[in-house]
Motif scaffolding. Structure first.
Motif, mmCIF file in Angstrom:
data_model
loop_
_atom_site.group_PDB
_atom_site.id
_atom_site.type_symbol
_atom_site.label_atom_id
_atom_site.label_comp_id
_atom_site.label_asym_id
_atom_site.label_seq_id
_atom_site.Cartn_x
_atom_site.Cartn_y
_atom_site.Cartn_z
ATOM 1 N N VAL A 13 10.384 -14.049 -23.821
ATOM 2 C CA VAL A 13 10.783 -14.797 -22.633
ATOM 3 C C VAL A 13 12.305 -15.005 -22.452
ATOM 4 O O VAL A 13 12.791 -15.105 -21.345
ATOM 5 C CB VAL A 13 10.393 -16.256 -23.438
ATOM 6 C CG1 VAL A 13 10.930 -17.557 -22.451
ATOM 7 C CG2 VAL A 13 8.872 -16.434 -23.439
ATOM 8 N N SER A 14 13.397 -14.552 -23.686
ATOM 9 C CA SER A 14 14.709 -14.726 -23.148
ATOM 10 C C SER A 14 15.022 -13.518 -22.274
ATOM 11 O O SER A 14 15.806 -13.572 -21.397
ATOM 12 C CB SER A 14 15.386 -14.527 -24.389
ATOM 13 O OG SER A 14 15.233 -13.480 -25.133
ATOM 14 N N ALA B 57 6.508 -21.389 -22.404
ATOM 15 C CA ALA B 57 6.431 -20.762 -23.706
ATOM 16 C C ALA B 57 5.746 -21.573 -24.845
ATOM 17 O O ALA B 57 4.711 -21.146 -25.713
ATOM 18 C CB ALA B 57 7.591 -20.056 -24.006
ATOM 19 N N LEU B 58 6.113 -22.882 -25.010
ATOM 20 C CA LEU B 58 5.657 -23.748 -25.926
ATOM 21 C C LEU B 58 4.033 -24.040 -25.724
ATOM 22 O O LEU B 58 3.264 -24.022 -26.816
ATOM 23 C CB LEU B 58 6.220 -25.150 -25.716
ATOM 24 C CG LEU B 58 7.417 -25.628 -26.776
ATOM 25 C CD1 LEU B 58 7.882 -27.114 -26.403
ATOM 26 C CD2 LEU B 58 7.111 -25.353 -28.220
ATOM 27 N N GLY B 59 3.676 -24.254 -24.409
ATOM 28 C CA GLY B 59 2.367 -24.479 -24.131
ATOM 29 C C GLY B 59 1.617 -23.331 -24.717
ATOM 30 O O GLY B 59 0.490 -23.323 -25.230
ATOM 31 N N VAL B 71 5.445 -14.576 -21.113
ATOM 32 C CA VAL B 71 6.460 -13.701 -20.538
ATOM 33 C C VAL B 71 6.441 -13.726 -18.965
ATOM 34 O O VAL B 71 7.191 -13.867 -18.145
ATOM 35 C CB VAL B 71 6.562 -12.268 -21.082
ATOM 36 C CG1 VAL B 71 7.493 -11.277 -20.468
ATOM 37 C CG2 VAL B 71 7.026 -12.403 -22.717
ATOM 38 N N ILE B 72 5.200 -13.529 -18.426
ATOM 39 C CA ILE B 72 4.922 -13.348 -17.006
ATOM 40 C C ILE B 72 5.195 -14.698 -16.334
ATOM 41 O O ILE B 72 5.814 -14.612 -15.554
ATOM 42 C CB ILE B 72 3.491 -12.672 -16.668
ATOM 43 C CG1 ILE B 72 3.175 -11.485 -17.186
ATOM 44 C CG2 ILE B 72 2.861 -12.887 -15.212
ATOM 45 C CD1 ILE B 72 1.991 -10.481 -17.083
ATOM 46 N N LEU B 76 8.077 -15.317 -13.454
ATOM 47 C CA LEU B 76 7.507 -16.036 -12.151
ATOM 48 C C LEU B 76 8.489 -17.419 -12.111
ATOM 49 O O LEU B 76 9.032 -17.697 -10.788
ATOM 50 C CB LEU B 76 6.081 -16.487 -11.923
ATOM 51 C CG LEU B 76 5.122 -15.550 -11.955
ATOM 52 C CD1 LEU B 76 3.512 -15.902 -12.075
ATOM 53 C CD2 LEU B 76 5.241 -14.577 -10.852
ATOM 54 N N VAL B 77 8.538 -18.220 -13.031
ATOM 55 C CA VAL B 77 9.496 -19.345 -12.830
ATOM 56 C C VAL B 77 11.081 -19.102 -12.450
ATOM 57 O O VAL B 77 11.426 -19.708 -11.992
ATOM 58 C CB VAL B 77 9.270 -20.279 -14.170
ATOM 59 C CG1 VAL B 77 10.346 -21.270 -14.010
ATOM 60 C CG2 VAL B 77 7.897 -20.606 -14.544
ATOM 61 N N ASN B 78 11.219 -17.977 -13.220
ATOM 62 C CA ASN B 78 12.704 -17.549 -12.913
ATOM 63 C C ASN B 78 13.079 -16.932 -11.878
ATOM 64 O O ASN B 78 14.326 -16.492 -11.473
ATOM 65 C CB ASN B 78 13.163 -16.826 -14.151
ATOM 66 C CG ASN B 78 12.801 -17.693 -15.490
ATOM 67 O OD1 ASN B 78 13.030 -18.953 -15.372
ATOM 68 N ND2 ASN B 78 12.691 -17.000 -16.577
ATOM 69 N N VAL B 79 12.159 -16.548 -10.804
ATOM 70 C CA VAL B 79 12.286 -15.836 -9.450
ATOM 71 C C VAL B 79 13.436 -16.704 -8.806
ATOM 72 O O VAL B 79 14.452 -16.278 -8.135
ATOM 73 C CB VAL B 79 11.032 -15.802 -8.774
ATOM 74 C CG1 VAL B 79 11.368 -15.450 -7.293
ATOM 75 C CG2 VAL B 79 10.223 -14.778 -9.277
#
Lengths: 108, 229
Positions: A13-14, B57-59, B71-72, B76-79
């Motif tokens: 994730v990082s 990620a927690l979910g 990760v995917i 997407l969220v970080n676009v």
């Protein structure tokens, strides 16, 4: 999840947050954008802030919540007025937080 | 390192830290409930520094989901970060060393972006300002996570302090400060409405914030097409 799997998730994730933040600055800094692109990019900030503000007020918990019971809408009114009147981040924040605390403790 | 700029950056991060307090705290509490140790929760806030992404990620961790899903979903969220940092490039260029600017861009979040892009309208960026703003905000995020993970069960209701409105209040003020011409109001309004309508029609876009990405792209394109007024 095993401790190992949690660590792999953290690292994965990082990386997924590192890349979209660092890449544009690293790639485009030596690159001359055409004028029209610069103009387009200059509108990204007001667009993002408009969207962020709307979402944070009308979908505070991640789902649309447009109703009189949404305290964020009520707190929005004095906060916006103070922002326009004073243009001070400190005063706006103080009034916003106080408004929310009063609304929450009086109404809930 | 310019000390004045560093101090301004640190000061500008104070409202953000205030807003992160309940958010990071809640993340810490939820992380320990999901079975993460204090060290893991802290490491995540150190390495990721992304509210929405960490909650996602927690979910996944909670339901023992696949790592690749986390990760995917994060990609997407970080676009939106891609859009944010790209729009900073014209400001940063010729002012901050690209290598340093790239590294410090790791600290770009919704909140630090909103603050920084406002300042860059009238002040050239410096690495000291970027460091002051982004690192202070990051430290605020990390320490509130630690507090949440350690104190977890003791404080159950942070809503009563009104801090939940710290970030919305900050967005409101930054939006007001950013607006210099009528066309800015139009762009912000169009983006806000589009973002809400898209989120209403496709609820999944609220989760990965694609509604914001689509609304921003559409509104900025509109900005290029109209004559400034």
């Amino acid at each position: 999840m095993s401790s190992e799997a949690i660590w792999i998730t953290i690292i994965g994730v990082s990386l997924a947050t590192l890349i979209p933040r660092i890449l544009p600055v690293a790639l485009f800094s030596g690159f001359e954008f055409p004028k029209i692109v610069i103009k387009w990019l200059s509108y990204v900030a007001p667009a993002v802030l408009g969207a962020l503000t709307a979402l944070s007020i009308l979908a505070p918990a991640g789902e649309l919540h447009i109703s009189v019971s949404n305290l964020y809408i009520w707190a929005f009114i004095p906060t916006l007025l103070v922002a326009i009147k004073t243009r001070s981040l400190f005063l706006t924040l103080s009034v916003g937080i106080a408004a929310m605390a009063i609304l929450y403790n009086v109404i809930m | 390192m310019d000390r004045v700029e560093l101090t301004v950056g640190v000061k500008d991060a104070v409202p953000i830290v205030l807003g992160y307090l309940p958010l990071g705290f809640a993340f810490g509490v939820l992380a320990s409930q999901a079975g993460m140790t204090v060290i893991q929760a802290t490491a995540m806030s150190v390495l990721c520094f992304t509210g929405a992404g960490q909650y996602i990620a927690l979910g996944v961790i909670q339901v023992q989901g696949a790592i690749i899903t986390a990760v995917i979903a994060n990609l997407l969220v970080n676009v939106r970060y891609f859009l944010f940092t790209t729009s900073m490039v014209p400001f940063l260029k010729n002012h901050v060393n690209p290598v340093i600017a790239s590294i410090l861009s790791y600290g770009v979040t919704d909140e630090t972006y909103a603050v920084a892009i406002n300042r860059y309208q009238n002040h050239p960026p410096t690495s000291a300002y970027m460091a002051g703003l982004n690192i202070t905000a990051h430290l605020g995020w990390i320490s509130s996570t630690v507090l949440g993970a350690v104190l977890g069960s003791m404080v159950t209701n942070t809503d009563q302090f009104g801090l939940a409105f710290a970030l919305p209040a900050m967005y409101i003020c930054l939006l007001v400060l950013l607006i210099t011409k009528k066309s800015d109001v139009l762009i912000a309004l169009v983006s806000a409405i589009l973002c809400l309508v898209i989120g209403y029609i496709w609820p999944w876009s609220m989760e990965n914030m694609f509604n914001m990405v689509i609304a921003t792209i559409a509104a900025a394109t509109l900005g290029v097409m109209i004559r400034e007024f």
